[in-house]
Design an enzyme around this catalytic site. Structure first.
Site, PDB file in Angstrom:
ATOM      1  N   ASP A   1     -21.616  38.519   6.175  1.00  0.00           N
ATOM      2  CA  ASP A   1     -21.572  40.168   6.161  1.00  0.00           C
ATOM      3  C   ASP A   1     -22.409  40.571   4.931  1.00  0.00           C
ATOM      4  O   ASP A   1     -21.738  41.198   3.983  1.00  0.00           O
ATOM      5  CB  ASP A   1     -20.160  40.617   6.087  1.00  0.00           C
ATOM      6  CG  ASP A   1     -20.088  42.255   5.993  1.00  0.00           C
ATOM      7  OD1 ASP A   1     -20.929  42.817   6.523  1.00  0.00           O
ATOM      8  OD2 ASP A   1     -19.184  42.632   5.088  1.00  0.00           O
TER       9      ASP A   1
ATOM     10  N   GLU B   1     -14.496  31.449   4.858  1.00  0.00           N
ATOM     11  CA  GLU B   1     -14.080  31.821   6.076  1.00  0.00           C
ATOM     12  C   GLU B   1     -14.788  30.866   7.380  1.00  0.00           C
ATOM     13  O   GLU B   1     -15.230  31.599   8.383  1.00  0.00           O
ATOM     14  CB  GLU B   1     -14.187  33.200   6.521  1.00  0.00           C
ATOM     15  CG  GLU B   1     -13.318  34.085   5.566  1.00  0.00           C
ATOM     16  CD  GLU B   1     -13.129  35.601   5.887  1.00  0.00           C
ATOM     17  OE1 GLU B   1     -14.120  36.006   6.845  1.00  0.00           O
ATOM     18  OE2 GLU B   1     -12.469  36.192   5.149  1.00  0.00           O
TER      19      GLU B   1
ATOM     20  N   TYR C   1      -7.125  41.520   5.485  1.00  0.00           N
ATOM     21  CA  TYR C   1      -7.549  43.123   5.370  1.00  0.00           C
ATOM     22  C   TYR C   1      -6.588  43.687   6.150  1.00  0.00           C
ATOM     23  O   TYR C   1      -6.914  44.512   7.186  1.00  0.00           O
ATOM     24  CB  TYR C   1      -8.965  42.908   6.031  1.00  0.00           C
ATOM     25  CG  TYR C   1     -10.144  42.495   5.152  1.00  0.00           C
ATOM     26  CD1 TYR C   1     -10.620  43.646   4.132  1.00  0.00           C
ATOM     27  CD2 TYR C   1     -10.437  41.413   5.058  1.00  0.00           C
ATOM     28  CE1 TYR C   1     -11.338  43.110   3.280  1.00  0.00           C
ATOM     29  CE2 TYR C   1     -11.456  40.877   4.082  1.00  0.00           C
ATOM     30  CZ  TYR C   1     -11.876  41.746   3.100  1.00  0.00           C
ATOM     31  OH  TYR C   1     -12.849  41.258   2.098  1.00  0.00           O
TER      32      TYR C   1
ATOM     33  N   GLU D   1      -9.454  37.708  -1.235  1.00  0.00           N
ATOM     34  CA  GLU D   1     -10.166  39.074  -0.676  1.00  0.00           C
ATOM     35  C   GLU D   1      -9.191  40.042  -0.141  1.00  0.00           C
ATOM     36  O   GLU D   1      -8.203  39.508   0.497  1.00  0.00           O
ATOM     37  CB  GLU D   1     -11.220  38.905   0.473  1.00  0.00           C
ATOM     38  CG  GLU D   1     -12.477  38.146   0.054  1.00  0.00           C
ATOM     39  CD  GLU D   1     -13.460  37.954   1.395  1.00  0.00           C
ATOM     40  OE1 GLU D   1     -13.683  39.009   2.050  1.00  0.00           O
ATOM     41  OE2 GLU D   1     -14.475  36.865   1.127  1.00  0.00           O
TER      42      GLU D   1
HETATM   43  C1  GCB Z   1     -14.674  39.044   4.758  1.00  0.00           C
HETATM   44  C2  GCB Z   1     -15.916  38.438   4.275  1.00  0.00           C
HETATM   45  C3  GCB Z   1     -16.733  39.059   3.485  1.00  0.00           C
HETATM   46  C4  GCB Z   1     -16.780  40.488   4.103  1.00  0.00           C
HETATM   47  C5  GCB Z   1     -15.640  41.145   4.035  1.00  0.00           C
HETATM   48  C6  GCB Z   1     -15.744  42.529   4.788  1.00  0.00           C
HETATM   49  O1  GCB Z   1     -13.783  38.709   4.797  1.00  0.00           O
HETATM   50  O2  GCB Z   1     -15.582  37.157   3.537  1.00  0.00           O
HETATM   51  O3  GCB Z   1     -18.085  38.380   3.465  1.00  0.00           O
HETATM   52  O4  GCB Z   1     -17.925  41.103   3.471  1.00  0.00           O
HETATM   53  O5  GCB Z   1     -14.519  40.211   4.746  1.00  0.00           O
HETATM   54  O6  GCB Z   1     -15.733  43.577   4.117  1.00  0.00           O
HETATM   55  O7  GCB Z   1     -15.639  42.676   6.090  1.00  0.00           O
END
Ligand code: GCB
Length: 575
Positions: free
Chosen positions: A130, A374, A427, A463
């Site tokens: 991403d 990931e 997330y 994250e």
């Molecule tokens: C993740 C990735 C990261 C992305 C992020 C997102 O899990 O490791 O590279 O940018 O989520 O914002 O979706």
């Protein structure tokens, strides 16, 4: 084309912005006469970073090829520049940014063959990560000299015995057999505190000043200087080579529930970054770098992860100097397809870890290696792949823990059995249960408990975050507003505050700043999970984290003073 810079955003050409394939750089340099006439001089061409496959010629002669965009490589070009009256040197570098299942990061080229929809030969580069696939010469290209017998490498590792710092060194000399080595260790005042001779040995520093992370000690990031002097007898007479290496004396260890630096529990409170900015893309830029460090110190961040590839060497040097702790990540991002677990891929990944460890092994700021982000670590071949990769990295550097960052289910992950610290991304109320911040606490607590009961290893929330358009406000909070980002982080912090008393050893926000990605319906001119905009201006969440990080620093610092740390407006570090 400027160097260093990505080539994508400096022009007005749409084709160049998304170009996939070979690009060519060429430059003529006039060399000083000594370089071309003195046969006791070795002339080296060093390329800091070329994305991704590079072929290099000097005066039309092939001198180097390199796979992988984020690590430096060199060529000895003495013979070419010293062979004739010509003092000039034409450097040609061809770079190809195509990603395949076996490159790092991996990617695939998709040919579209339906001629009713696409022109003949039409293809796109697909990726599983991403961030925008910037390419070009991202870091400086240098010419430098050494004598023909020269210091090729130095490895330093440090330990502590009561108050005495122990610095083990090993010096690798190339180009000759007849030489002497002298080694001196100087403190910050320039006083010699230990010395030795020969290619390997141990320096003992009584009452050593340890290298401490930022905010953990009143004098963080203490650096000694290791001076290595080589005197060699060559056909051209006696020559000498001299190298100075900053050395931080510190130890790193991991227990069942703690991450220890110098024997004290360390809590990572910091960020994930990207090498990314307007116009220059991933091109190295000093003002940007110094701005970022000022922001990190303002924030009270004591750590970051080099998500998702090795950063410029200058970044690592600043981390050493400011005491910003680093989880140093390889470009193993987007390892998704089963082909990317093949032996060809694994072999390349092992070589990348060799290059990374060779480059960054002496930085006290680097406390852990991350071999990937990931991956599909629940796929069958992932077990052998990560077992081999992690064992190899540990063999290269027995002094640091090794991890990879997972977002797989705790029961299905085949790589985590081999890591020292579990790094997990999640997330909640962003990619799942969107808009429902009320589920975060339960889901996050369950996540931590599941991982811990399965492995009894320390955990880092590597994250978490929410896309936020700076200036969007909504109360009660809605997704993409500054209030939602703050609200989501606060929910995470409630759980982190409980679990950090047990086995959670860190929290790294996604992301330090907004950054460019491929175009997609989920991305509004890039990923907007930054707590700073791409131009490095704060969103509301930056102030929230600033308060939190300074509070955490006060709670977790090594008790050298009863005086509280304060984050005053004009000073990044005030007692
Ligand atoms: C993740 C990735 C990261 C992305 C992020 C997102 O899990 O490791 O590279 O940018 O989520 O914002 O979706």
């Amino acid at each position: 084309m400027p160097v260093p810079s990505s080539f994508n955003d400096v022009g007005q050409d749409r084709q160049l912005r998304s170009f996939v394939g070979w690009v060519w750089y060429e430059r003529e340099a006039t060399l000083p006469q000594r370089w071309t006439q003195d046969l006791g001089t070795r002339v080296v061409l060093r390329i800091g970073s070329a994305h991704y496959y590079a072929i290099v010629w000097v005066n039309g002669v092939h001198v180097a090829e390199h796979e992988g965009g984020h690590l430096p490589f060199e060529a000895d070009i003495s013979k070419l520049v010293q062979s004739g009256p010509l003092a000039s040197c034409r450097i040609t570098i061809a770079i190809n940014n195509t990603l395949t299942p076996h490159t790092l990061p991996p990617g695939t080229i998709l040919y579209q063959t339906d001629t009713s929809k696409y022109p003949k030969g039409y293809f796109v580069q697909n990726i599983n990560f991403d961030f925008f696939n910037y390419a070009g010469l991202h870091r400086p290209v240098l010419l430098y000299t050494t004598p023909t017998t020269y210091i090729d490498d130095i490895t330093v590792s440090t330990s502590v015995d009561q108050d005495t710092g122990l610095v083990d060194y090993q010096i690798f000399v190339e180009g000759g057999e007849h030489f002497q080595l002298e080694v001196r260790l100087l403190d910050e005042e320039g006083k010699v505190v230990a010395q030795g001779t020969g290619g390997r040995g141990q320096l003992q520093v009584p009452n050593a000043h340890l290298w401490w992370p930022y905010l953990m000690h009143e004098h963080p990031a203490y650096l000694y200087s290791l001076e290595v002097r080589l005197t060699a007898q060559t056909a051209a007479g006696s020559v000498s080579d001299f190298y100075t290496l900053p050395v931080g004396i510190r130890t790193v260890a991991v227990t069942e529930h703690q991450f220890l630096i110098n024997g004290k529990p360390f809590y990572f409170h910091g960020v994930n970054k990207h090498e990314d900015a307007d116009i220059r893309g991933k091109g190295f830029d000093w003002p940007l770098l110094v701005k970022d460090f000022n922001l990190l110190r303002w924030l009270g961040a004591n750590a970051f992860r080099t998500s998702h590839y090795p950063y410029a060497e200058e970044v690592m040097q600043l981390c050493d100097r400011y005491g910003i702790v680093v989880i140093d990540e390889s470009p193993g991002v987007g390892i998704v397809l089963v082909e990317s677990y093949s032996n060809v891929s694994l072999q390349h990944h092992l070589e990348v870890m060799e290059e990374l460890v060779r480059r960054d092994k002496n930085h006290p700021a680097v406390v852990m290696w991350s071999v990937a982000n990931e991956p599909t670590s629940f796929l069958k071949p992932a077990g052998y792949y990560f077992k081999t990769l992690i064992a190899h990295t540990k063999a290269l550097d027995p002094s640091r823990p090794v991890t990879f960052v997972t977002n797989s289910n705790y029961e299905a992950d085949l790589g985590v059995p081999y890591v020292d610290v579990i790094c997990v991304n999640s997330y909640y109320s962003w990619y799942h249960d969107y808009g429902h911040m009320e589920v975060i606490q339960l889901q996050l607590a369950t996540q931590f408990e599941n991982w811990y009961k399965t492995y009894q290893k320390p955990i880092i929330q590597s994250e978490y975050g929410a896309d936020t358009i700076a200036g969007f406000h909504q109360d009660p909070p809605l997704m993409f507003s500054e209030e939602y980002q703050k609200g989501l982080l606060e929910q995470y912090h409630l759980v982190l505050d409980q679990k950090r008393k047990e086995y959670v050893v860190g929290e790294l926000i996604w992301n330090f700043a907004d950054f460019m990605t491929n175009q997609s319906p989920q991305r509004v001119m890039g990923n907007k999970k930054g707590i700073f905009t791409r131009q490095r201006q704060p969103k509301g969440a930056a102030f929230l984290l600033r308060e939190r990080y300074w509070k955490l620093a006060n709670e977790t610092r090594y008790p050298w003073s009863a005086v509280k740390l304060q984050c005053l407006e004009n000073s990044p570090f005030t007692l």
